[in-house]
Design an enzyme around this catalytic site. Structure first.
Site, PDB file in Angstrom:
ATOM      1  N   SER A 139       0.713  -1.147   0.063  1.00 52.53           N
ATOM      2  CA  SER A 139      -0.098  -0.115  -0.056  1.00 52.53           C
ATOM      3  C   SER A 139       0.982   1.308   0.100  1.00 52.53           C
ATOM      4  O   SER A 139       0.341   2.418  -0.387  1.00 52.53           O
ATOM      5  CB  SER A 139      -0.733  -0.015   1.190  1.00 52.53           C
ATOM      6  OG  SER A 139      -0.293   0.283   2.284  1.00 52.53           O
ATOM      7  N   GLU A 193     -16.083   3.743   1.934  1.00 50.17           N
ATOM      8  CA  GLU A 193     -15.256   4.590   2.518  1.00 50.17           C
ATOM      9  C   GLU A 193     -14.764   3.881   3.739  1.00 50.17           C
ATOM     10  O   GLU A 193     -14.577   4.631   4.872  1.00 50.17           O
ATOM     11  CB  GLU A 193     -15.543   6.035   2.656  1.00 50.17           C
ATOM     12  CG  GLU A 193     -15.870   6.677   1.591  1.00 50.17           C
ATOM     13  CD  GLU A 193     -15.593   8.130   1.638  1.00 50.17           C
ATOM     14  OE1 GLU A 193     -14.709   8.932   2.252  1.00 50.17           O
ATOM     15  OE2 GLU A 193     -16.668   8.906   0.921  1.00 50.17           O
TER      16      GLU A 193
END
Length: 408
Positions: free
Chosen positions: A184, A388
């Site tokens: 990431s 989200e």
């Protein structure tokens, strides 16, 4: 630094009342129609643009409100009107936040105006992060961006999913992997300008709720964008990747990626959306309980109903306070040492699901029909615990922040 306050100032109250009027007079009357049509409510967005709600200037004024309350106040009022239509109006904001969080001043000035267009030619934008095999697990992203140094272009390939305004947007902000070995930490965000070859809309999703908001896949097939479309610029990216590689070798601290920077900035706003939907359902239930009679008296005279309403209102107010606290902290540069942003979204989204379900129960059979709006509000509320960052992810973020442990 503005002091934290639970009282809106006169200017904020004026804006709030203006937004509430638009939500009541324009959004609510159109809500059921666009929910049934499952289409982007362009006429409502156009009307919002005409009065100045759907505009860069208005969004910027609220975003940079020194108290931090401009955005949550805006979200609550619009989503009080209807979640699906409101998301169509504010969905561009997530892409705008992506640019604000990661872009240079030049990129902010160039691209954000193009995301909105103007009252005569309304545009929308899309933030593209999730993928078919990578939602909460952002480390599993497969969309790849490779730098073509000879042409100073980035070549992007992959498939994005769950993109609000995906495929119909004028500007797409795409999160892609630039260094797979860093997980990431090896991500970057890119602007895909309007008309770029190789970008196409994939499947458009038919959803349980927020059906007036367009959600679709975005296919990127050898999409080439100029080097200037890398948010933050290549020099900044190279420096960040170098730090990440060094820390990986030393087993050091984590480095935030581009997608997470966007989500952290937007989580309190999502909490405010949930507060708006919950408040709307509560108000319908309260009015119904005061006017609906059974056994010769209003049903609110029964403790079973009255206590539910008391709990609903208490939860809504508590959720709003968490959202306001996180929003104030964010605008004033206060670190989320206890994951206050995630706390606000978690509690508010769970509150919306519970309150809308209680509203249906109070309305009984009527609440289960589409003749009353609480049925739609309940369907809409389900998304808040999912997009989200799911509620489970929020709890994980909070637990990791509090304990410092890599909880899995």
């Amino acid at each position: 630094m503005a002091e934290f306050t639970m009282e809106l100032n006169d200017e904020q109250k004026e804006v709030r009342d203006w937004l509430h009027g638009f939500a009541a007079d324009v959004i609510r009357p159109a809500a059921a129609e666009w929910d049934e049509r499952e289409e982007t409510p362009w006429p409502v967005i156009q009307e919002a643009a005409k009065v100045g709600i759907y505009s860069l200037d208005f969004y910027a004024q609220q975003y940079f409100d020194a108290t931090g309350l401009g955005i949550p106040m805006t979200m609550e009022e619009l989503f009080w009107g209807d979640a699906g239509i409101a998301l169509s109006i504010v969905g561009t904001g997530l892409a705008a936040v992506g640019v604000l969080a990661n872009g240079t001043e030049e990129q902010i000035g160039t691209w954000i105006p193009q995301m909105y267009g103007d009252a005569n030619d309304v545009k929308v934008a899309a933030f593209c992060s999730s993928e078919p095999d990578a939602g909460s697990d952002v480390a599993s992203l497969r969309t790849r961006a490779v730098y073509d140094e000879a042409k100073d272009e980035w070549v992007i390939n992959g498939t994005k999913t769950w993109a609000t305004n995906g495929g119909i947007a004028n500007v797409h902000v795409v999160v892609a992997v630039v260094d797979p070995e860093l997980g990431s930490k090896g991500h970057a965000s890119f602007i895909v300008p309007p008309g770029t070859k190789g970008l196409a809309q994939g499947q458009k999703f038919k959803k349980h709720g927020i059906r007036a908001s367009h959600t679709a896949e975005v296919i990127l097939d050898n999409v080439r964008v100029p080097g200037s479309c890398l948010l933050g610029g290549k020099e900044k990216l190279d420096a960040r990747l170098a730090r990440a590689r060094e820390k990986a070798r030393k087993g050091g601290e984590r480095v935030k990626n581009a997608a997470m920077a966007t989500f952290e900035a937007s989580r309190p706003a999502v909490g405010a959306m949930a507060v708006g939907t919950a408040r709307a359902a509560y108000e319908v239930a309260l009015e119904y309980a005061q006017t609906r009679e059974q056994f010769g008296r209003p049903i609110i005279d029964n403790q079973g109903v009255a206590f539910q309403l008391a709990d609903m209102r208490t939860s809504i107010d508590a959720a709003r306070l968490l959202v306001w606290r996180a929003s104030w902290m964010a605008i004033n540069g206060k670190p989320f040492t206890a994951a206050e942003g995630s706390m606000s979204k978690l509690f508010a989204s769970e509150t919306a699901k519970k309150v809308t379900a209680q509203a249906i129960q109070i309305l009984g059979g009527n609440g289960y029909t589409r003749e009353y709006p609480v049925e739609r509000m309940h369907r809409d509320s389900a998304i808040y615990t999912i997009f989200e960052g799911t509620s489970e992810i929020q709890r994980l973020v909070i637990a990791r922040t509090l304990s410092g442990m890599p909880i899995r």
